[in-house]
Design an enzyme around this catalytic site. Structure first.
Site, PDB file in Angstrom:
ATOM      1  N   GLY A 145       0.828  -1.193   0.000  1.00 27.09           N
ATOM      2  CA  GLY A 145       0.000   0.000   0.000  1.00 27.09           C
ATOM      3  C   GLY A 145       0.864   1.245   0.000  1.00 27.09           C
ATOM      4  CB  CYS A 146       0.230   4.702  -1.161  1.00 25.97           C
ATOM      5  SG  CYS A 146      -1.395   5.017  -0.424  1.00 25.97           S
ATOM      6  CE1 TYR A 147      -1.536   8.116   3.741  1.00 23.30           C
ATOM      7  CE2 TYR A 147      -3.324   6.557   3.418  1.00 23.30           C
ATOM      8  CZ  TYR A 147      -2.867   7.858   3.473  1.00 23.30           C
ATOM      9  OH  TYR A 147      -3.742   8.901   3.268  1.00 23.30           O
ATOM     10  CB  THR A 149       5.313   2.356   0.083  1.00 24.52           C
ATOM     11  OG1 THR A 149       4.744   1.240  -0.610  1.00 24.52           O
ATOM     12  CG2 THR A 149       6.606   2.760  -0.607  1.00 24.52           C
ATOM     13  CD  GLU A 241       1.076   8.081   1.239  1.00 21.79           C
ATOM     14  OE1 GLU A 241       0.094   7.776   0.525  1.00 21.79           O
ATOM     15  OE2 GLU A 241       1.879   7.240   1.670  1.00 21.79           O
TER      16      GLU A 241
END
Length: 340
Positions: A145-147, A149, A241
């Site tokens: 997931g992006c968070y 990562t 982000e």
């Protein structure tokens, strides 16, 4: 001839980034892009900013037997069903961008997502954060997931070296609206997000974002780590982000020491960099880079870690292509050189 590549879910924000990256990849010979909602429409008609010819196919129209590599960008649950069919169809490498194969314990998955459609495949999945867990030796990559990562890249060197000294971890994360997906909702409507910042993933007075167990499980593969408090926030920007991570520990290292750990662990990798300057989202937007920094608040007894990524690239599509490259023995930045 080049690789025959399929993209399932090619009309979402992550899917169209995959189209853009893979259409220009030097080892990709053919590209089949599937979308149920846009089947029969030209890709450039749906996304005029993407200079790619061809039409979206219905998933049933893709010749699975001809594919070398498949990327699956569906939501959780739906993705696992597609992955099973692709592996059974003989696809050499499948990169799944949903949450379906990130959590190795089916009980944890079911607590946070519901029933798992293909639990028998969980043991085959490799968690695709190569800078921390190396390259795949198999057929199925679970793209992070992006968070997670950003969080794991920032925390992994600390957990490896400090382990049981870490008493608590609090992650304050901010992301652009594309992180919520292309499907419109009242929460992501322009009027709702413009000139505002709002936390989400808090339910019944408790933070319950689904990326929480992913971060915790992967950190515990590296060393002793406490439960994580994770609260994301929606920013009125398109992409990018930023995470500020507060670590409480017994004996605090200096900021320069932490930067040294980052350089030691990530020095051989192309897409992670550590700097004294704290990262801004603008430093990484439209790139596949993760930028890290650190500071120490000795007055309050806390270590602060900072991480910034583009949620659609290093947090999703760019990392997926990076995983494909490494799994097939190519340089990690092949086709991504312009995103460094």
């Amino acid at each position: 001839m080049g690789l025959s590549v399929g993209i399932y879910g090619g009309s979402g924000y992550v899917g169209v980034e995959l189209v853009r990256l893979l259409a220009g990849h030097p080892e990709v010979g053919s590209l089949a892009v599937a979308s149920r909602g846009h089947a029969g429409r030209r890709i450039g008609e749906v996304y005029p900013q993407v200079a790619v010819g061809g039409e979206y196919l219905d998933p049933s129209e893709v010749d699975v037997s001809s594919l070398d590599v498949a990327f699956v960008a569906y939501g959780h649950g739906e993705s696992a069903e597609a992955v099973r069919g692709l592996l059974e169809g003989g696809v050499r490498l499948v990169v799944d961008l949903s949450a379906d194969f990130r959590l190795p314990d089916v009980r944890v998955y079911e607590e946070w997502y519901g029933e798992h459609p293909a639990p028998e495949l969980l043991g085959e999945a490799h968690y695709g954060l190569p800078e921390v867990f190396g390259a795949l030796e198999g057929r199925l990559v679970a793209n992070p997931g992006c968070y997670p990562t950003a969080a794991i890249l920032a925390l992994a060197p600390v957990v490896r070296r400090m382990g049981g000294e870490v008493r608590s971890v609090t992650i304050n994360a901010l992301s652009g609206v594309s992180g919520a997906g292309a499907k419109p909702s009242a929460r992501t409507h322009f009027v709702s997000v413009n000139e505002s910042v709002s936390p989400y993933g808090v339910s019944g007075g408790e933070p319950r974002h689904r990326h929480t167990p992913e971060i915790e499980i992967m950190l515990r593969r590296l060393g002793e780590a406490p439960p994580v408090t994770f609260v994301p926030h929606l920013l009125p920007i398109s992409r990018g982000e930023l995470e500020t991570i507060t670590v409480e520990a017994g004996e605090l290292p200096g900021a320069e020491e932490v930067l040294g750990w980052y350089r030691e662990d990530y020095g051989g990798w192309r897409f992670v960099e550590a700097r004294e300057e704290v990262p801004h989202i603008s430093h990484v937007a439209n790139t596949n880079r993760a930028r890290l920094s650190a500071a120490v608040d000795r007055r309050a007894g806390k270590l602060l870690l900072f991480a910034a990524v583009d949620n659609l690239l290093k947090g999703a599509a760019g990392e997926a292509v990076q995983n494909m490259n490494l799994a097939l023995g190519y340089p990690e930045d092949l086709g991504l050189e312009h995103l460094r």
